[in-house]
Design an enzyme around this catalytic site. Sequence first.
Site, short mmCIF file in Angstrom:
data_model
loop_
_atom_site.label_atom_id
_atom_site.label_comp_id
_atom_site.label_asym_id
_atom_site.label_seq_id
_atom_site.Cartn_x
_atom_site.Cartn_y
_atom_site.Cartn_z
N HIS A 123 0.75 10.33 -3.94
CA HIS A 123 1.86 8.96 -3.49
C HIS A 123 3.19 9.49 -3.09
O HIS A 123 3.74 10.67 -3.58
CB HIS A 123 1.90 8.23 -4.81
N ASP A 199 1.55 13.10 -12.60
CA ASP A 199 1.78 11.35 -12.22
C ASP A 199 0.65 10.70 -12.89
O ASP A 199 -0.51 10.71 -12.20
CB ASP A 199 1.73 11.57 -10.88
N GLN A 202 -2.11 6.11 -12.11
CA GLN A 202 -3.30 5.47 -11.92
C GLN A 202 -4.29 5.91 -13.12
O GLN A 202 -5.00 5.14 -13.73
CB GLN A 202 -4.07 6.22 -10.57
N LYS A 225 0.86 -0.86 -14.01
CA LYS A 225 -0.54 -0.69 -13.49
C LYS A 225 -1.29 -0.57 -14.74
O LYS A 225 -2.37 -0.16 -14.67
CB LYS A 225 -0.43 0.74 -12.85
N CYS A 363 0.76 4.36 0.48
CA CYS A 363 1.75 5.07 0.28
C CYS A 363 1.38 6.60 -0.06
O CYS A 363 1.82 7.37 -0.76
CB CYS A 363 2.57 4.77 -1.31
C1 PLP Z 1 1.72 3.21 -7.89
C2 PLP Z 1 1.74 4.93 -7.92
C3 PLP Z 1 3.21 5.30 -8.00
C4 PLP Z 1 4.45 4.65 -7.75
O1 PLP Z 1 4.38 3.73 -8.67
P1 PLP Z 1 5.92 2.77 -8.96
O2 PLP Z 1 5.47 1.72 -10.09
O3 PLP Z 1 5.73 1.97 -7.42
O4 PLP Z 1 7.05 3.26 -9.21
C5 PLP Z 1 3.08 6.61 -8.14
N1 PLP Z 1 1.99 7.49 -8.08
C6 PLP Z 1 0.87 6.95 -7.99
C7 PLP Z 1 -0.37 7.73 -8.05
C8 PLP Z 1 0.42 5.60 -7.93
O5 PLP Z 1 -0.58 5.08 -7.98
#
Ligand code: PLP
Length: 405
Positions: A123, A199, A202, A225, A363
């Site tokens: 992302h 990260d 997800q 999320k 993104c």
């Molecule tokens: C949504 C997402 C982000 C960014 O998250 P924010 O809530 O916009 O800060 C980063 N990495 C992944 C894999 C995402 O799905």
Amino acid sequence: MFDAEYLRRQFPILETKIRGKYPLVYLDNAATTQKPFAVINSIVDYYTKYNANVHRGVHYLSGLATDMFEKSREVVRAFINADSKEEIIFTRGTTESINLIAHSFSKTFLTKDDTVMITQMEHHSNIVPWQIARDDCGFSLDYLTFDENGELENVKEKILSVKPKLLSVCHISNTLGTVNDIKEIISLCHSIGCYVLIDGAQSIAHKRIDVKDSDADMFVFSGHKVYAPMGAGVLYAKKDILEKMAVYHGGGEMIKEVTMEKTTYNDLPYKFEAGTPSVADVIGLATALSWLKSNDTEELFAYEDYLSDYATQRLKEIDGLRIFGNAKHKSSCISFLVDGVHHLDLGTLLDAMGVAIRTGHHCAEPVMQKFGIEGTDRLSFAAYTTKEDIDIFIDSLNKALKMLR
Ligand SMILES: *Cc1c(COP(=O)(O)O)cnc(C)c1O
């Protein structure tokens, strides 16, 4: 079979009519999830019963708010199985967490001779902060590529030859749905003294997270999320890293003592929590994690994978439809395009039929560049997604395609 209908009734927004259509088929959960009553009520409760600033006053409400705020930290700690509450930093979300690490980790741990490695499936929030930090600190930035199926390639060769000091990689790609084998990647990196940041934006809602089991050095995610409100997220890092790591934002709460000449910094976790936090959202986040845990998550995650398989199989029946991301281990979302159909036109027509999907580059522009496309249509799942949602989506998709081709 998992009772998604029962869960669904706990999400008031799913009971509303959108564009005169009912039920709302919400398949954009990778962008943000809806919130159950439990979470909404916890926020209303906070503002109706004990709104006050935390860690600041001797008065009753401040004590209560502080208590709930710190209890939330314990809920997060237990949810990801961290060793200690000191390792749980509240941020605004994944983006802020990664920016904090990119700034502070680089300052403390990296020199011009070091390399940070990311991947081509990240992302933007796991790319741009590293480019900014590279420009500030002068380290090198390299990346792992992925193959046609959306699986990282030559991981071992590349890591062993480049010997990065830090690898930052998504647990699950928000575009390809690829589930990366983080345990194996982390153990490989640790064998050469490379730190790993995961990260988890997800994966937090779709996989059991255990930072002790995976041995991740750092793990970040966004509350919104995982059924929590927007505005609160988490940065987990091992204590010895956090202790050494340079501060990020300066301000109230992160200090021990301030004179006009200098400042000494607070202990963990407060050292990284400058200013008034988003207390209600943090409480909402803890409520969401408790809510998720109160379900049989093993069964739930298996159910989501079943839905994903079912949707994939239905999509594959459609002529001229290409799925982007066919990794062996996939979860959370499916990206696709249909020959001769613009992804935006399709998303717009589906919206008119009461079906919400995501369109665009998600993104993750480098993923689009890899395939030579501008964007895709993406559907993504949550606990309340039903098989009926998928059937309605497929019917609507077929109708839309009749109009568009
Ligand atoms: C949504 C997402 C982000 C960014 O998250 P924010 O809530 O916009 O800060 C980063 N990495 C992944 C894999 C995402 O799905």
